[in-house]
Design a protein around this motif. Structure first.
Motif, PDB file in Angstrom:
ATOM      1  N   MET A 236     -12.643  -6.741  14.569  1.00  0.00           N
ATOM      2  CA  MET A 236     -11.217  -6.453  14.360  1.00  0.00           C
ATOM      3  C   MET A 236     -10.482  -7.665  13.793  1.00  0.00           C
ATOM      4  O   MET A 236     -10.692  -8.805  14.226  1.00  0.00           O
ATOM      5  N   PHE A 237      -9.641  -7.403  12.788  1.00  0.00           N
ATOM      6  CA  PHE A 237      -8.808  -8.443  12.183  1.00  0.00           C
ATOM      7  C   PHE A 237      -7.348  -8.006  12.211  1.00  0.00           C
ATOM      8  O   PHE A 237      -7.047  -6.804  12.237  1.00  0.00           O
ATOM      9  N   GLU A 238      -6.469  -8.990  12.184  1.00  0.00           N
ATOM     10  CA  GLU A 238      -5.044  -8.705  12.043  1.00  0.00           C
ATOM     11  C   GLU A 238      -4.620  -9.019  10.613  1.00  0.00           C
ATOM     12  O   GLU A 238      -4.918 -10.100  10.094  1.00  0.00           O
ATOM     13  N   LEU A 239      -3.955  -8.076   9.985  1.00  0.00           N
ATOM     14  CA  LEU A 239      -3.357  -8.308   8.672  1.00  0.00           C
ATOM     15  C   LEU A 239      -1.999  -8.956   8.919  1.00  0.00           C
ATOM     16  O   LEU A 239      -1.099  -8.344   9.498  1.00  0.00           O
ATOM     17  N   ALA A 240      -1.856 -10.198   8.507  1.00  0.00           N
ATOM     18  CA  ALA A 240      -0.640 -10.954   8.839  1.00  0.00           C
ATOM     19  C   ALA A 240      -0.229 -11.843   7.664  1.00  0.00           C
ATOM     20  O   ALA A 240      -0.943 -11.978   6.670  1.00  0.00           O
ATOM     21  N   LYS A 241       0.942 -12.415   7.823  1.00  0.00           N
ATOM     22  CA  LYS A 241       1.475 -13.375   6.860  1.00  0.00           C
ATOM     23  C   LYS A 241       1.440 -12.837   5.425  1.00  0.00           C
ATOM     24  O   LYS A 241       1.106 -13.547   4.480  1.00  0.00           O
ATOM     25  N   MET A 242       1.799 -11.548   5.280  1.00  0.00           N
ATOM     26  CA  MET A 242       1.918 -10.974   3.940  1.00  0.00           C
ATOM     27  C   MET A 242       3.312 -11.264   3.412  1.00  0.00           C
ATOM     28  O   MET A 242       4.311 -10.906   4.041  1.00  0.00           O
ATOM     29  N   ALA A 243       3.367 -11.908   2.279  1.00  0.00           N
ATOM     30  CA  ALA A 243       4.652 -12.255   1.671  1.00  0.00           C
ATOM     31  C   ALA A 243       4.504 -12.237   0.154  1.00  0.00           C
ATOM     32  O   ALA A 243       3.469 -12.641  -0.383  1.00  0.00           O
ATOM     33  N   VAL A 244       5.544 -11.764  -0.512  1.00  0.00           N
ATOM     34  CA  VAL A 244       5.550 -11.699  -1.968  1.00  0.00           C
ATOM     35  C   VAL A 244       6.844 -12.308  -2.468  1.00  0.00           C
ATOM     36  O   VAL A 244       7.917 -12.071  -1.902  1.00  0.00           O
ATOM     37  N   SER A 245       6.757 -13.087  -3.517  1.00  0.00           N
ATOM     38  CA  SER A 245       7.944 -13.712  -4.088  1.00  0.00           C
ATOM     39  C   SER A 245       8.917 -12.656  -4.596  1.00  0.00           C
ATOM     40  O   SER A 245       8.500 -11.686  -5.236  1.00  0.00           O
ATOM     41  N   PRO A 246      10.226 -12.819  -4.333  1.00  0.00           N
ATOM     42  CA  PRO A 246      11.221 -11.869  -4.871  1.00  0.00           C
ATOM     43  C   PRO A 246      11.140 -11.756  -6.390  1.00  0.00           C
ATOM     44  O   PRO A 246      11.440 -10.708  -6.961  1.00  0.00           O
ATOM     45  N   ALA A 247      10.701 -12.832  -7.044  1.00  0.00           N
ATOM     46  CA  ALA A 247      10.591 -12.823  -8.502  1.00  0.00           C
ATOM     47  C   ALA A 247       9.488 -11.887  -8.979  1.00  0.00           C
ATOM     48  O   ALA A 247       9.461 -11.500 -10.154  1.00  0.00           O
ATOM     49  N   ALA A 248       8.586 -11.517  -8.075  1.00  0.00           N
ATOM     50  CA  ALA A 248       7.456 -10.645  -8.441  1.00  0.00           C
ATOM     51  C   ALA A 248       7.701  -9.204  -8.026  1.00  0.00           C
ATOM     52  O   ALA A 248       6.780  -8.380  -8.054  1.00  0.00           O
ATOM     53  N   LYS A 249       8.911  -8.878  -7.632  1.00  0.00           N
ATOM     54  CA  LYS A 249       9.229  -7.524  -7.189  1.00  0.00           C
ATOM     55  C   LYS A 249       8.935  -6.503  -8.285  1.00  0.00           C
ATOM     56  O   LYS A 249       9.229  -6.725  -9.448  1.00  0.00           O
ATOM     57  N   GLY A 250       8.337  -5.395  -7.890  1.00  0.00           N
ATOM     58  CA  GLY A 250       8.066  -4.324  -8.840  1.00  0.00           C
ATOM     59  C   GLY A 250       6.715  -4.390  -9.508  1.00  0.00           C
ATOM     60  O   GLY A 250       6.383  -3.543 -10.337  1.00  0.00           O
ATOM     61  N   LYS A 251       5.909  -5.375  -9.169  1.00  0.00           N
ATOM     62  CA  LYS A 251       4.585  -5.513  -9.777  1.00  0.00           C
ATOM     63  C   LYS A 251       3.476  -4.920  -8.913  1.00  0.00           C
ATOM     64  O   LYS A 251       2.306  -4.973  -9.277  1.00  0.00           O
ATOM     65  N   GLY A 252       3.849  -4.373  -7.748  1.00  0.00           N
ATOM     66  CA  GLY A 252       2.832  -3.789  -6.877  1.00  0.00           C
ATOM     67  C   GLY A 252       1.957  -4.814  -6.192  1.00  0.00           C
ATOM     68  O   GLY A 252       0.820  -4.521  -5.806  1.00  0.00           O
ATOM     69  N   ILE A 253       2.480  -6.028  -6.005  1.00  0.00           N
ATOM     70  CA  ILE A 253       1.675  -7.113  -5.428  1.00  0.00           C
ATOM     71  C   ILE A 253       1.286  -6.817  -3.986  1.00  0.00           C
ATOM     72  O   ILE A 253       0.150  -7.070  -3.565  1.00  0.00           O
ATOM     73  N   GLY A 254       2.229  -6.275  -3.202  1.00  0.00           N
ATOM     74  CA  GLY A 254       1.937  -5.976  -1.802  1.00  0.00           C
ATOM     75  C   GLY A 254       0.769  -5.013  -1.671  1.00  0.00           C
ATOM     76  O   GLY A 254      -0.120  -5.200  -0.832  1.00  0.00           O
ATOM     77  N   TYR A 255       0.761  -3.992  -2.520  1.00  0.00           N
ATOM     78  CA  TYR A 255      -0.329  -3.005  -2.475  1.00  0.00           C
ATOM     79  C   TYR A 255      -1.654  -3.654  -2.874  1.00  0.00           C
ATOM     80  O   TYR A 255      -2.690  -3.416  -2.233  1.00  0.00           O
ATOM     81  N   LEU A 256      -1.636  -4.493  -3.906  1.00  0.00           N
ATOM     82  CA  LEU A 256      -2.866  -5.164  -4.336  1.00  0.00           C
ATOM     83  C   LEU A 256      -3.406  -6.078  -3.247  1.00  0.00           C
ATOM     84  O   LEU A 256      -4.626  -6.117  -2.998  1.00  0.00           O
ATOM     85  N   LEU A 257      -2.517  -6.810  -2.590  1.00  0.00           N
ATOM     86  CA  LEU A 257      -2.946  -7.691  -1.498  1.00  0.00           C
ATOM     87  C   LEU A 257      -3.493  -6.871  -0.332  1.00  0.00           C
ATOM     88  O   LEU A 257      -4.527  -7.230   0.256  1.00  0.00           O
ATOM     89  N   ILE A 280      12.883  -2.159  10.208  1.00  0.00           N
ATOM     90  CA  ILE A 280      13.938  -2.339   9.198  1.00  0.00           C
ATOM     91  C   ILE A 280      13.327  -2.592   7.818  1.00  0.00           C
ATOM     92  O   ILE A 280      14.000  -2.454   6.810  1.00  0.00           O
ATOM     93  N   LEU A 281      12.046  -2.946   7.810  1.00  0.00           N
ATOM     94  CA  LEU A 281      11.353  -3.221   6.549  1.00  0.00           C
ATOM     95  C   LEU A 281      10.748  -1.915   6.015  1.00  0.00           C
ATOM     96  O   LEU A 281       9.533  -1.729   6.007  1.00  0.00           O
ATOM     97  N   LYS A 282      11.597  -1.018   5.574  1.00  0.00           N
ATOM     98  CA  LYS A 282      11.135   0.314   5.189  1.00  0.00           C
ATOM     99  C   LYS A 282      10.110   0.310   4.058  1.00  0.00           C
ATOM    100  O   LYS A 282       9.112   1.035   4.125  1.00  0.00           O
ATOM    101  N   PRO A 283      10.307  -0.496   2.989  1.00  0.00           N
ATOM    102  CA  PRO A 283       9.275  -0.522   1.941  1.00  0.00           C
ATOM    103  C   PRO A 283       7.923  -0.990   2.478  1.00  0.00           C
ATOM    104  O   PRO A 283       6.884  -0.474   2.073  1.00  0.00           O
ATOM    105  N   ALA A 284       7.947  -1.976   3.388  1.00  0.00           N
ATOM    106  CA  ALA A 284       6.696  -2.485   3.952  1.00  0.00           C
ATOM    107  C   ALA A 284       6.013  -1.418   4.800  1.00  0.00           C
ATOM    108  O   ALA A 284       4.796  -1.202   4.695  1.00  0.00           O
ATOM    109  N   ILE A 285       6.785  -0.734   5.632  1.00  0.00           N
ATOM    110  CA  ILE A 285       6.215   0.332   6.469  1.00  0.00           C
ATOM    111  C   ILE A 285       5.643   1.433   5.595  1.00  0.00           C
ATOM    112  O   ILE A 285       4.559   1.973   5.867  1.00  0.00           O
ATOM    113  N   SER A 286       6.343   1.766   4.525  1.00  0.00           N
ATOM    114  CA  SER A 286       5.857   2.781   3.597  1.00  0.00           C
ATOM    115  C   SER A 286       4.542   2.337   2.961  1.00  0.00           C
ATOM    116  O   SER A 286       3.614   3.142   2.796  1.00  0.00           O
ATOM    117  N   LEU A 287       4.458   1.057   2.616  1.00  0.00           N
ATOM    118  CA  LEU A 287       3.230   0.506   2.042  1.00  0.00           C
ATOM    119  C   LEU A 287       2.069   0.627   3.025  1.00  0.00           C
ATOM    120  O   LEU A 287       0.964   1.044   2.644  1.00  0.00           O
TER     121      LEU A 287
END
Length: 315
Positions: A236-257, A280-287
C-alpha cells in the motif's frame, strides 16, 4: 481564394462569413426585383410573424434561434419601416406582442412567388453541387450544439500540451521545485503544517529512503507539477504531495501525474493506493474519482485540512 487555400480550415469562420455576406448582398437584390421592401436580415422575424397568432419578442427569438437583443433591434427597424407594430395583450396590458401591419400583410401576399422562385433556385444549385451544403450545415449545427468550437479547440490545446509533458523520477536537483510547487499550492488553500515541512524539506528521509517515490512533471524542461508515493505497508502507498503550477492550468498535468503514480505503484506490486484531501477542492476530488478512487474512512490523518479519504484498489 489564395488566402483560404493558405489558411485552410483555420479560416472556416472567415470563409463562412464571406459566403454569408455574398448571399445576403444577392438576397437584397432579389427583394428589389420583386418590389419587396425588405432587409434580408429581417427575414427570419418576418417569416415567424407571417404565421397566425401574436408573438412576443422572446417567443420570436426562441423560434428563430436569435438573441433577445438582436430580435428587439430588428423589430424596431421593422416598426420604423411600417412592416410590424406592437399590440397590447387583451389578457394582460403589461404584455405586448409583435404583429404584421396591413403593409406587412400585403408584403406577405406578394412575397409568396418570390419564396417559390428562391426555393427552386436553391434546389437547382444544390442539385448541381457535389456536396449538399444544407445537410452539411444541419450536421455542423448539431455537432456544435453537442460540443462547441471553443471547447474543441481547448481540448486540442490540452491534448497537444499534454503530449509535450514528461513525467520523470525525482532527482536531487528537483528538491527546490518539489518544495516550491507544494508550498504554493498548500498556502493558496490552507496553511502549511509540521508534516508538510518535514516531507518537503527532507524528501529523502521522509519519502524516498522509506521505499517511496516522487514524480516530477516537466514542460519544456521546467518542473510544473509533482506528486509522491509514500509507502504505507508492503502492498500500500499513499498518493500525496500532488501539486501543479497555476501557470500550467488546463494542460491535464494532474491527470498525467495521477496516471503515472498509479502505474508506478502497480510496478511496485502495490494492491492499494490511499490519499487524503479536502472537499473544497472540487476539481481535485473530481480528478480522483476519474482515476478510480473511492471514499473510505477510518485511517488517522496527521493533517488538519484532511476531511476526506479515498482509496484505489489495484487488481
Amino acid at each position: 481564394m489564395d488566402f483560404y487555400d493558405k489558411a485552410g480550415k483555420m479560416a472556416l469562420g472567415s470563409r463562412l462569413r464571406r459566403l454569408s455576406e455574398k448571399i445576403t448582398d444577392q438576397a437584397a437584390q432579389v427583394y428589389d426585383i420583386y418590389g419587396i421592401n425588405m432587409n434580408p436580415k429581417w427575414f427570419p422575424v418576418f417569416y415567424a410573424l407571417a404565421e397566425p397568432g401574436h408573438k412576443s419578442i422572446m417567443q420570436i427569438a426562441q423560434e428563430i434561434g436569435h438573441s433577445h437583443p438582436s430580435v428587439s433591434t430588428i423589430v424596431k427597424e421593422m416598426i420604423k419601416a411600417g412592416i410590424v407594430k406592437n399590440v397590447e395583450s387583451k389578457a394582460d396590458a403589461r404584455k405586448t406582442f409583435i404583429v404584421l401591419t396591413d403593409e406587412g400583410l400585403q408584403i406577405n401576399q406578394r412575397i409568396q412567388l418570390q419564396y417559390a422562385d428562391v426555393n427552386a433556385a436553391v434546389e437547382t444549385a444544390l442539385a448541381q453541387s457535389q456536396y449538399n451544403i444544407w445537410k452539411a450545415i444541419e450536421e455542423w449545427e448539431f455537432l456544435l450544439d453537442q460540443k462547441d468550437l471553443l471547447k474543441r479547440v481547448m481540448d486540442e490545446k490540452k491534448s497537444r500540451e499534454s503530449s509535450e509533458v514528461q513525467i520523470v523520477e525525482y532527482l536531487p536537483k528537483h528538491q527546490s521545485a518539489f518544495k516550491q510547487l507544494n508550498e504554493e499550492w498548500i498556502s493558496t488553500w490552507f496553511k502549511m503544517e509540521a508534516t508538510d515541512y518535514k516531507s518537503l524539506d527532507h524528501p529523502d528521509d521522509y519519502i524516498l529512503n522509506k521505499g517511496g517515490h516522487i514524480l516530477i512533471a516537466l514542460f519544456n524542461g521546467e518542473p510544473i507539477g509533482t506528486c509522491a508515493l509514500i509507502k504505507m505497508g508492503d502492498d500500500m502507498f499513499e498518493l500525496a504531495k500532488m501539486a501543479v503550477s497555476p501557470a500550467a492550468k488546463g494542460k491535464g498535468i494532474g491527470y498525467l501525474l495521477g496516471k503515472a503514480a498509479i502505474e508506478k505503484a502497480a510496478e511496485l506490486d502495490a494492491k492499494k493506493i490511499y490519499l487524503e484531501s479536502n472537499t473544497i477542492l472540487k476539481p481535485a476530488i473530481s480528478l480522483y474519482h476519474k482515476l478510480g478512487f473511492k471514499k473510505v474512512s477510518g485511517i488517522p490523518s496527521p493533517y488538519e485540512r484532511c476531511n476526506i479519504q479515498m482509496m484505489l484498489e489495484l487488481g
